[in-house]
Design an enzyme around this catalytic site. Structure first.
Site, PDB file in Angstrom:
ATOM      1  N   TYR A 152      -2.592   0.632  -3.619  1.00  0.00           N
ATOM      2  CA  TYR A 152      -3.831   1.194  -3.085  1.00  0.00           C
ATOM      3  C   TYR A 152      -3.500   2.079  -1.889  1.00  0.00           C
ATOM      4  O   TYR A 152      -2.419   2.011  -1.320  1.00  0.00           O
ATOM      5  CB  TYR A 152      -4.818   0.085  -2.702  1.00  0.00           C
ATOM      6  CG  TYR A 152      -4.297  -0.844  -1.630  1.00  0.00           C
ATOM      7  CD1 TYR A 152      -4.571  -0.606  -0.282  1.00  0.00           C
ATOM      8  CD2 TYR A 152      -3.512  -1.942  -1.952  1.00  0.00           C
ATOM      9  CE1 TYR A 152      -4.069  -1.441   0.709  1.00  0.00           C
ATOM     10  CE2 TYR A 152      -3.013  -2.780  -0.976  1.00  0.00           C
ATOM     11  CZ  TYR A 152      -3.299  -2.524   0.350  1.00  0.00           C
ATOM     12  OH  TYR A 152      -2.798  -3.342   1.324  1.00  0.00           O
TER      13      TYR A 152
ATOM     14  N   SER B 128       0.801  -1.217   0.000  1.00  0.00           N
ATOM     15  CA  SER B 128       0.000   0.000   0.000  1.00  0.00           C
ATOM     16  C   SER B 128       0.833   1.266   0.000  1.00  0.00           C
ATOM     17  O   SER B 128       2.057   1.237   0.004  1.00  0.00           O
ATOM     18  CB  SER B 128      -0.966   0.037   1.180  1.00  0.00           C
ATOM     19  OG  SER B 128      -0.233   0.175   2.397  1.00  0.00           O
TER      20      SER B 128
END
Length: 120
Positions: free
Chosen positions: A58, A25
């Protein structure tokens, strides 16, 4: 027909942390997420201005007001602390939506502080 259009961009974000052992992430200061209308777990495309790397991951929320831009897991291999990034989200739009659409652009300065917010 659907077109994939730039929805929002954090321009010249500075990497503040890279953690290869984290599960993945990109952590982004919540103030920056709000300014760009980006959401936790949203897919992002990242472009490293320093080395030309392009990659996707993400979003996870970073501490509000911290200026955090942290790359985690495999993404940590794509940039070093201090590198400048362009962080983008895209959205599918139909021809009607595209006709009058303007993406949200957040220009960042030192410490990942917001210099300007604009729609181009």
């Amino acid at each position: 027909m659907q077109r994939n259009m730039l929805r929002a961009k954090l321009h010249r974000a500075t990497v503040t942390q890279a953690d290869l052992d984290y599960e993945g992430s990109c952590g982004i200061d919540e103030d920056l997420l709000d300014a760009a209308d980006m959401r936790e777990y949203e897919k992002i495309e990242l472009y490293n201005v320093n080395n030309g790397e392009r990659f996707s991951t993400y979003i996870i929320k970073g501490k509000r007001g911290s200026g955090e831009i942290s790359l985690n897991g495999a993404a940590a291999r794509r940039a070093h602390v201090g590198d400048k990034l362009i962080i983008c989200t895209y959205a599918p739009m139909n021809e009607e939506e595209v006709a009058n659409y303007k993406p949200k652009i957040v220009l960042l300065g030192d410490g990942n502080r917001i210099k300007e917010i604009k729609a181009v």
